[in-house]
Motif scaffolding. Sequence first.
Motif, PDB file in Angstrom:
ATOM      1  N   ILE A 143      -3.308  -1.184  -8.533  1.00 26.86           N
ATOM      2  CA  ILE A 143      -4.554  -0.438  -8.491  1.00 26.86           C
ATOM      3  C   ILE A 143      -4.229   0.995  -8.078  1.00 26.86           C
ATOM      4  CG2 ILE A 143      -6.887  -0.337  -7.539  1.00 26.86           C
ATOM      5  CD1 ILE A 143      -6.268  -2.979  -8.980  1.00 26.86           C
ATOM      6  N   GLY A 144      -4.812   1.987  -8.765  1.00 34.88           N
ATOM      7  CA  GLY A 144      -4.577   3.375  -8.396  1.00 34.88           C
ATOM      8  C   GLY A 144      -3.204   3.842  -8.830  1.00 34.88           C
ATOM      9  N   LYS A 145      -2.590   4.712  -8.030  1.00 33.04           N
ATOM     10  CA  LYS A 145      -1.297   5.296  -8.374  1.00 33.04           C
ATOM     11  C   LYS A 145      -0.177   4.495  -7.739  1.00 33.04           C
ATOM     12  CE  LYS A 145       1.520   9.481  -8.104  1.00 33.04           C
ATOM     13  NZ  LYS A 145       1.617  10.879  -7.637  1.00 33.04           N
ATOM     14  N   VAL A 146       0.526   3.728  -8.547  1.00 31.61           N
ATOM     15  CA  VAL A 146       1.699   2.975  -8.090  1.00 31.61           C
ATOM     16  C   VAL A 146       2.945   3.606  -8.704  1.00 31.61           C
ATOM     17  CG1 VAL A 146       2.832   0.717  -8.038  1.00 31.61           C
ATOM     18  CG2 VAL A 146       0.346   0.885  -7.737  1.00 31.61           C
ATOM     19  N   PHE A 147       3.075   3.528 -10.024  1.00 37.04           N
ATOM     20  CA  PHE A 147       4.100   4.291 -10.724  1.00 37.04           C
ATOM     21  C   PHE A 147       3.588   5.709 -10.954  1.00 37.04           C
ATOM     22  CE2 PHE A 147       5.046  -0.069 -11.796  1.00 37.04           C
ATOM     23  CZ  PHE A 147       6.431  -0.127 -11.778  1.00 37.04           C
ATOM     24  N   HIS A 148       4.475   6.688 -10.941  1.00 39.95           N
ATOM     25  CA  HIS A 148       4.066   8.054 -11.277  1.00 39.95           C
ATOM     26  C   HIS A 148       4.052   8.235 -12.793  1.00 39.95           C
ATOM     27  CE1 HIS A 148       3.479  12.350 -10.463  1.00 39.95           C
ATOM     28  NE2 HIS A 148       4.263  12.563 -11.506  1.00 39.95           N
ATOM     29  N   ALA A 182      -9.572   7.314 -12.430  1.00 42.38           N
ATOM     30  CA  ALA A 182      -9.526   8.705 -12.898  1.00 42.38           C
ATOM     31  C   ALA A 182      -9.580   9.666 -11.714  1.00 42.38           C
ATOM     32  CB  ALA A 182     -10.674   8.966 -13.853  1.00 42.38           C
ATOM     33  N   LEU A 183      -8.776  10.719 -11.793  1.00 39.50           N
ATOM     34  CA  LEU A 183      -8.712  11.689 -10.707  1.00 39.50           C
ATOM     35  C   LEU A 183      -9.826  12.728 -10.764  1.00 39.50           C
ATOM     36  CD1 LEU A 183      -4.859  12.367 -10.640  1.00 39.50           C
ATOM     37  CD2 LEU A 183      -6.184  10.817  -9.193  1.00 39.50           C
ATOM     38  N   HIS A 184     -10.629  12.694 -11.820  1.00 40.43           N
ATOM     39  CA  HIS A 184     -11.633  13.743 -11.979  1.00 40.43           C
ATOM     40  C   HIS A 184     -12.660  13.737 -10.855  1.00 40.43           C
ATOM     41  CE1 HIS A 184     -15.142  11.319 -13.183  1.00 40.43           C
ATOM     42  NE2 HIS A 184     -14.253  10.496 -13.718  1.00 40.43           N
ATOM     43  N   LYS A 185     -12.872  12.589 -10.209  1.00 42.00           N
ATOM     44  CA  LYS A 185     -13.855  12.534  -9.123  1.00 42.00           C
ATOM     45  C   LYS A 185     -13.519  13.556  -8.041  1.00 42.00           C
ATOM     46  CE  LYS A 185     -15.216   7.618  -9.309  1.00 42.00           C
ATOM     47  NZ  LYS A 185     -16.630   7.669  -8.945  1.00 42.00           N
ATOM     48  N   ASP A 186     -12.286  13.514  -7.548  1.00 43.20           N
ATOM     49  CA  ASP A 186     -11.897  14.428  -6.475  1.00 43.20           C
ATOM     50  C   ASP A 186     -11.819  15.869  -6.966  1.00 43.20           C
ATOM     51  OD1 ASP A 186     -11.803  12.259  -4.849  1.00 43.20           O
ATOM     52  OD2 ASP A 186      -9.675  12.383  -4.380  1.00 43.20           O
ATOM     53  N   THR A 187     -11.381  16.069  -8.204  1.00 38.60           N
ATOM     54  CA  THR A 187     -11.340  17.428  -8.752  1.00 38.60           C
ATOM     55  C   THR A 187     -12.731  18.028  -8.792  1.00 38.60           C
ATOM     56  OG1 THR A 187      -9.395  16.887 -10.085  1.00 38.60           O
ATOM     57  CG2 THR A 187     -10.646  18.836 -10.721  1.00 38.60           C
ATOM     58  N   ASP A 188     -13.697  17.248  -9.281  1.00 38.00           N
ATOM     59  CA  ASP A 188     -15.076  17.733  -9.330  1.00 38.00           C
ATOM     60  C   ASP A 188     -15.601  18.036  -7.925  1.00 38.00           C
ATOM     61  OD1 ASP A 188     -14.963  17.365 -12.051  1.00 38.00           O
ATOM     62  OD2 ASP A 188     -16.132  15.511 -12.058  1.00 38.00           O
ATOM     63  N   ASN A 189     -15.311  17.142  -6.981  1.00 41.29           N
ATOM     64  CA  ASN A 189     -15.765  17.355  -5.608  1.00 41.29           C
ATOM     65  C   ASN A 189     -15.138  18.609  -5.001  1.00 41.29           C
ATOM     66  OD1 ASN A 189     -17.158  14.964  -5.861  1.00 41.29           O
ATOM     67  ND2 ASN A 189     -15.662  13.745  -4.725  1.00 41.29           N
ATOM     68  N   PHE A 190     -13.860  18.815  -5.301  1.00 44.39           N
ATOM     69  CA  PHE A 190     -13.129  19.960  -4.769  1.00 44.39           C
ATOM     70  C   PHE A 190     -13.700  21.271  -5.325  1.00 44.39           C
ATOM     71  CE2 PHE A 190      -9.369  22.834  -5.404  1.00 44.39           C
ATOM     72  CZ  PHE A 190      -9.237  23.226  -4.076  1.00 44.39           C
ATOM     73  N   ILE A 197       0.848  -1.196   0.000  1.00 46.96           N
ATOM     74  CA  ILE A 197       0.000   0.000   0.000  1.00 46.96           C
ATOM     75  C   ILE A 197       0.884   1.246   0.000  1.00 46.96           C
ATOM     76  CG2 ILE A 197      -1.773   1.278   1.251  1.00 46.96           C
ATOM     77  CD1 ILE A 197      -2.668  -1.398   2.475  1.00 46.96           C
ATOM     78  N   ILE A 198       0.682   2.088  -1.003  1.00 48.70           N
ATOM     79  CA  ILE A 198       1.443   3.331  -1.148  1.00 48.70           C
ATOM     80  C   ILE A 198       0.461   4.492  -1.050  1.00 48.70           C
ATOM     81  CG2 ILE A 198       3.035   4.640  -2.603  1.00 48.70           C
ATOM     82  CD1 ILE A 198       3.439   1.902  -4.154  1.00 48.70           C
ATOM     83  N   VAL A 199       0.730   5.448  -0.174  1.00 46.98           N
ATOM     84  CA  VAL A 199      -0.181   6.565   0.052  1.00 46.98           C
ATOM     85  C   VAL A 199       0.507   7.860  -0.376  1.00 46.98           C
ATOM     86  CG1 VAL A 199      -1.721   7.681   1.693  1.00 46.98           C
ATOM     87  CG2 VAL A 199      -1.104   5.270   2.013  1.00 46.98           C
ATOM     88  N   ASP A 200      -0.089   8.539  -1.334  1.00 45.14           N
ATOM     89  CA  ASP A 200       0.531   9.709  -1.942  1.00 45.14           C
ATOM     90  C   ASP A 200       0.657  10.866  -0.947  1.00 45.14           C
ATOM     91  OD1 ASP A 200       1.680  11.113  -3.995  1.00 45.14           O
ATOM     92  OD2 ASP A 200      -0.069  11.119  -5.292  1.00 45.14           O
ATOM     93  N   VAL A 210      -1.332  -1.248  -4.220  1.00 43.18           N
ATOM     94  CA  VAL A 210      -2.481  -0.345  -4.200  1.00 43.18           C
ATOM     95  C   VAL A 210      -1.984   1.053  -3.847  1.00 43.18           C
ATOM     96  CG1 VAL A 210      -4.758   0.138  -3.230  1.00 43.18           C
ATOM     97  CG2 VAL A 210      -3.963  -2.241  -3.435  1.00 43.18           C
ATOM     98  N   GLY A 211      -2.205   2.013  -4.743  1.00 41.44           N
ATOM     99  CA  GLY A 211      -1.749   3.377  -4.517  1.00 41.44           C
ATOM    100  C   GLY A 211      -2.898   4.337  -4.315  1.00 41.44           C
ATOM    101  N   PHE A 212      -3.052   4.830  -3.080  1.00 47.05           N
ATOM    102  CA  PHE A 212      -4.102   5.802  -2.773  1.00 47.05           C
ATOM    103  C   PHE A 212      -3.618   7.222  -3.074  1.00 47.05           C
ATOM    104  CE2 PHE A 212      -5.409   2.141  -0.237  1.00 47.05           C
ATOM    105  CZ  PHE A 212      -6.763   2.097  -0.518  1.00 47.05           C
ATOM    106  N   ILE A 213      -4.550   8.139  -3.312  1.00 49.82           N
ATOM    107  CA  ILE A 213      -4.236   9.490  -3.782  1.00 49.82           C
ATOM    108  C   ILE A 213      -4.126  10.519  -2.661  1.00 49.82           C
ATOM    109  CG2 ILE A 213      -4.968  11.366  -5.314  1.00 49.82           C
ATOM    110  CD1 ILE A 213      -4.105   8.757  -6.711  1.00 49.82           C
TER     111      ILE A 213
END
Length: 434
Positions: free
Chosen positions: A118-123, A138-146, A27-30, A207-210
């Motif tokens: 799953i998610g962001k592992v490699f940049h 896709a990162l658009h979910k959080d962008t839209d929420n923000f 598990i990798i957390v950005d 698994v890479g969380f954002i």
Amino acid sequence: MMRSFALFLALLGAPVLHAARPNVLFIIVDDLTTTLSCHGNTSVHTPAMDALAARGVRFEHAYTQFALCNPSRCSFLTGCYPEKTGVMDLTTSLRKALPEVVTLPQYFKDHGYATGRIGKVFHVADPKTKLDVELRTALHKDTDNFVEAKAANDPGDKPHGTAKGEGYNRAYAASARPAADFTDYQIADDAIATLDAFKEKTFFLAVGFIRPHTPYVAPRAFFEAIDKNRLSTHDEALDALQAYLAATGFVDSQIGRVLARLNELKLAENTIVVLTGDHGYQLGEHGLWAKQTLFEGGTHVPLIIAAPGVKPGVRTGLAEQVDVYPTLCDLAGLPRPKHLQGRSLKPMLDDPAAKGRQMAVSTMVATNTKLTGHSVRTDAFRYIVWDQNGGELLYDLRTDRDELHNLADQPAQAERMKRMRERLATHLKTVSAP
């Protein structure tokens, strides 16, 4: 349904290994620094990561090799220092300097594991790492929420960039959206679905969380859980710190969902779980915010390893993220590839009295001057040097935890400075060699 079916098709034909060989959940957390309850932060709520630390080994002094996403990930996913990978920015591919290197997840696939990311592992996507399951949310979910939350809660802060969500003065907002509408929730969903598909196999799943990467956006409940009155900072920094901790609490809840599913599938006892951030993060120390520094805040990372047969505890010796690859090889009983430059942490996992590294080395390229700097962290001191006579710093961490008093020019430290220079020079020569 279609996505789950695609997962099933991708896994057909994946070989089943002997049941005694452990699984791996990485598990990798950005942008996650050590602001966890288990690291002593009393303002944040991280029950899932705390529980993992309670059943595993938490490394109190673990350090990144580069306080920036792409260089750091290239380093620990290849087991090589940045001087070897040649990656010092956000866009360079590790294949430019290491065209044939076998990355960590690919190595486990080559040894018969069912593998997924799953998610962001490699940049920067690596075309030579081809796993059974590869899902980037896709990162658009959080962008839209923000953007929605900013319009509702902070209409005076208008975006200055050309892209939606770009250029806000205050890159944080509490959202009225439910957790299921966020990127990390989808990543957790995909990770759970992959665990379900992998449950009869021996697997390596990254698994890479954002979050808590900017923007610091999370459901409002996670903001309300942070008591700002307990935070020692001021004005907008207080709000930003609350938001960072709220985003940390939110990603913890999604990590908890994945770990809960691992338990429900009765896989936890035979699964190595590694959790880390990709680098440290300044939260106001030295008047700095975010990453890209060589101070403690920018280089210090969480590192938790829970593995079959390893007794829980805390290790205070120095460790580096470049050590993760050889450690996983040892824990899984796989031969270590010859290209690895890290050292296995298994002796420290097996023996609480085992010593850690003599030093941890981090590299940085300054954002404005583009000068290259290096940090040498020992048990008691931190030495920082910048090239082209950019300056030297020396801090005694026993009496100056905040790294405010530079001792580099003190005559009493002349011999120590000489040793630090020599040790760094030897290290750089060794890790840069073909």
